[in-house]
Design a protein around this motif. Structure first.
Motif, PDB file in Angstrom:
ATOM      1  N   VAL A 273      84.632 -38.090  56.573  1.00 41.11           N
ATOM      2  CA  VAL A 273      84.027 -39.431  56.652  1.00 41.11           C
ATOM      3  C   VAL A 273      82.531 -39.295  56.392  1.00 41.11           C
ATOM      4  O   VAL A 273      81.975 -38.190  56.409  1.00 41.11           O
ATOM      5  CB  VAL A 273      84.299 -40.105  58.021  1.00 41.11           C
ATOM      6  N   ALA A 274      81.886 -40.388  56.163  1.00 39.76           N
ATOM      7  CA  ALA A 274      80.440 -40.376  55.914  1.00 39.76           C
ATOM      8  C   ALA A 274      79.708 -39.844  57.150  1.00 39.76           C
ATOM      9  O   ALA A 274      80.169 -40.041  58.282  1.00 39.76           O
ATOM     10  CB  ALA A 274      79.959 -41.793  55.593  1.00 39.76           C
ATOM     11  N   PRO A 275      78.577 -39.154  56.946  1.00 37.35           N
ATOM     12  CA  PRO A 275      77.834 -38.599  58.087  1.00 37.35           C
ATOM     13  C   PRO A 275      77.528 -39.633  59.171  1.00 37.35           C
ATOM     14  O   PRO A 275      77.623 -39.325  60.361  1.00 37.35           O
ATOM     15  CB  PRO A 275      76.551 -38.047  57.453  1.00 37.35           C
ATOM     16  N   GLU A 276      77.181 -40.857  58.766  1.00 35.17           N
ATOM     17  CA  GLU A 276      76.881 -41.886  59.780  1.00 35.17           C
ATOM     18  C   GLU A 276      78.132 -42.224  60.593  1.00 35.17           C
ATOM     19  O   GLU A 276      78.046 -42.464  61.803  1.00 35.17           O
ATOM     20  CB  GLU A 276      76.287 -43.142  59.146  1.00 35.17           C
ATOM     21  N   GLN A 277      79.299 -42.233  59.952  1.00 32.69           N
ATOM     22  CA  GLN A 277      80.553 -42.468  60.680  1.00 32.69           C
ATOM     23  C   GLN A 277      80.829 -41.310  61.639  1.00 32.69           C
ATOM     24  O   GLN A 277      81.276 -41.531  62.763  1.00 32.69           O
ATOM     25  CB  GLN A 277      81.713 -42.633  59.712  1.00 32.69           C
ATOM     26  N   ALA A 278      80.569 -40.096  61.187  1.00 33.66           N
ATOM     27  CA  ALA A 278      80.776 -38.926  62.046  1.00 33.66           C
ATOM     28  C   ALA A 278      79.849 -38.991  63.255  1.00 33.66           C
ATOM     29  O   ALA A 278      80.275 -38.771  64.395  1.00 33.66           O
ATOM     30  CB  ALA A 278      80.539 -37.645  61.255  1.00 33.66           C
ATOM     31  N   ARG A 279      78.570 -39.315  63.009  1.00 31.54           N
ATOM     32  CA  ARG A 279      77.626 -39.445  64.130  1.00 31.54           C
ATOM     33  C   ARG A 279      78.049 -40.582  65.060  1.00 31.54           C
ATOM     34  O   ARG A 279      77.965 -40.454  66.278  1.00 31.54           O
ATOM     35  CB  ARG A 279      76.206 -39.660  63.598  1.00 31.54           C
ATOM     36  N   GLY A 280      78.528 -41.677  64.481  1.00 33.45           N
ATOM     37  CA  GLY A 280      79.003 -42.804  65.284  1.00 33.45           C
ATOM     38  C   GLY A 280      80.186 -42.420  66.164  1.00 33.45           C
ATOM     39  O   GLY A 280      80.277 -42.844  67.321  1.00 33.45           O
ATOM     40  N   TYR A 281      81.089 -41.623  65.610  1.00 32.11           N
ATOM     41  CA  TYR A 281      82.237 -41.147  66.386  1.00 32.11           C
ATOM     42  C   TYR A 281      81.752 -40.345  67.601  1.00 32.11           C
ATOM     43  O   TYR A 281      82.198 -40.565  68.725  1.00 32.11           O
ATOM     44  CB  TYR A 281      83.156 -40.294  65.504  1.00 32.11           C
ATOM     45  N   LEU A 282      80.840 -39.424  67.374  1.00 29.72           N
ATOM     46  CA  LEU A 282      80.330 -38.588  68.465  1.00 29.72           C
ATOM     47  C   LEU A 282      79.513 -39.409  69.465  1.00 29.72           C
ATOM     48  O   LEU A 282      79.600 -39.192  70.674  1.00 29.72           O
ATOM     49  CB  LEU A 282      79.515 -37.426  67.904  1.00 29.72           C
ATOM     50  N   ARG A 283      78.758 -40.379  68.968  1.00 31.57           N
ATOM     51  CA  ARG A 283      77.989 -41.268  69.841  1.00 31.57           C
ATOM     52  C   ARG A 283      78.947 -42.050  70.744  1.00 31.57           C
ATOM     53  O   ARG A 283      78.711 -42.215  71.940  1.00 31.57           O
ATOM     54  CB  ARG A 283      77.144 -42.205  68.984  1.00 31.57           C
ATOM     55  N   HIS A 284      80.037 -42.515  70.147  1.00 33.67           N
ATOM     56  CA  HIS A 284      81.054 -43.241  70.915  1.00 33.67           C
ATOM     57  C   HIS A 284      81.660 -42.346  72.000  1.00 33.67           C
ATOM     58  O   HIS A 284      81.886 -42.794  73.128  1.00 33.67           O
ATOM     59  CB  HIS A 284      82.149 -43.770  69.981  1.00 33.67           C
ATOM     60  N   GLN A 285      81.929 -41.079  71.658  1.00 36.27           N
ATOM     61  CA  GLN A 285      82.482 -40.159  72.646  1.00 36.27           C
ATOM     62  C   GLN A 285      81.505 -39.953  73.801  1.00 36.27           C
ATOM     63  O   GLN A 285      81.899 -39.940  74.968  1.00 36.27           O
ATOM     64  CB  GLN A 285      82.846 -38.814  71.999  1.00 36.27           C
ATOM     65  N   ALA A 286      80.231 -39.793  73.481  1.00 32.24           N
ATOM     66  CA  ALA A 286      79.213 -39.618  74.529  1.00 32.24           C
ATOM     67  C   ALA A 286      79.157 -40.848  75.427  1.00 32.24           C
ATOM     68  O   ALA A 286      79.071 -40.733  76.656  1.00 32.24           O
ATOM     69  CB  ALA A 286      77.842 -39.351  73.898  1.00 32.24           C
ATOM     70  N   GLU A 287      79.220 -42.031  74.834  1.00 33.05           N
ATOM     71  CA  GLU A 287      79.162 -43.272  75.609  1.00 33.05           C
ATOM     72  C   GLU A 287      80.395 -43.437  76.485  1.00 33.05           C
ATOM     73  O   GLU A 287      80.318 -43.856  77.633  1.00 33.05           O
ATOM     74  CB  GLU A 287      79.001 -44.470  74.675  1.00 33.05           C
ATOM     75  N   ARG A 288      81.553 -43.100  75.938  1.00 32.08           N
ATOM     76  CA  ARG A 288      82.801 -43.199  76.696  1.00 32.08           C
ATOM     77  C   ARG A 288      82.752 -42.296  77.917  1.00 32.08           C
ATOM     78  O   ARG A 288      83.092 -42.705  79.028  1.00 32.08           O
ATOM     79  CB  ARG A 288      83.988 -42.820  75.797  1.00 32.08           C
TER      80      ARG A 288
END
Length: 170
Positions: A103-118
């Motif tokens: 996936v695009a780097p921003e999507q990858a960062r978004g995925y990890l950001r979501h995991q941190a928030e969860r």
């Protein structure tokens, strides 16, 4: 098998109805080993059939209070000391991390950001439980605090990792 042992463990502290056990699950064990009402009542039936619990009292509207038997206490003690815990090594969250390059780097960062928030929200929830357990010295509270601390430390480490990993993606 762990639901069986969770119920036996709660009953080892004293007799309780299915309703009381469900409340105890909700405020303590649901973070470690969740159970639905139907699973809990089915397990109580199986435990009674196996002679590991008895109905110790019956109340209005079919309310039953269950107590652990000597055989149930022996089974619980055997499970605690003799049965090696299973260590779940699967993580569909980490499996996705292996393939984030798709996936695009921003999507990858978004995925990890979501995991941190969860995980941050989960840690916040666990912190709310701490107040319930503090200043209580019954067995479930003492050992519940120990289990809670594990969850808090693990959650904080997972959040820190996800935030670090997000920074690693170019």
């Amino acid at each position: 098998m762990s639901l069986r042992h969770a119920v036996l463990g709660l009953l080892s502290e004293g007799p309780a109805s299915g309703y009381d056990l469900m409340k105890m699950f909700d405020i303590s064990l649901s973070n470690v080993w969740p159970a639905t009402q139907s699973q809990l009542y089915a397990e109580l039936g199986k435990l009674a059939d196996a002679g590991l619990v008895d109905v110790s009292a019956e109340g209005p509207r079919g309310r039953k209070e269950y107590a652990i038997t000597e055989a149930g206490l022996a089974e619980l003690r055997h499970w605690i000391t003799e049965v090696e815990p299973t260590r779940v090594l699967r993580s569909d969250m980490l499996l996705r991390v292996f393939f984030l390059a798709q996936v695009a780097p921003e999507q990858a960062r978004g995925y990890l950001r979501h995991q941190a928030e969860r995980v941050r929200k989960h840690v916040e929830h666990l912190e709310g439980i701490r107040g319930f357990l503090e200043n209580r010295e019954d067995n479930l509270s003492v050992y519940g605090r120990i289990s809670l601390e594990y969850g808090l430390r693990l959650g904080r480490a997972q959040q820190e990792w996800a935030e670090w990993a997000e920074g690693e993606i170019g």
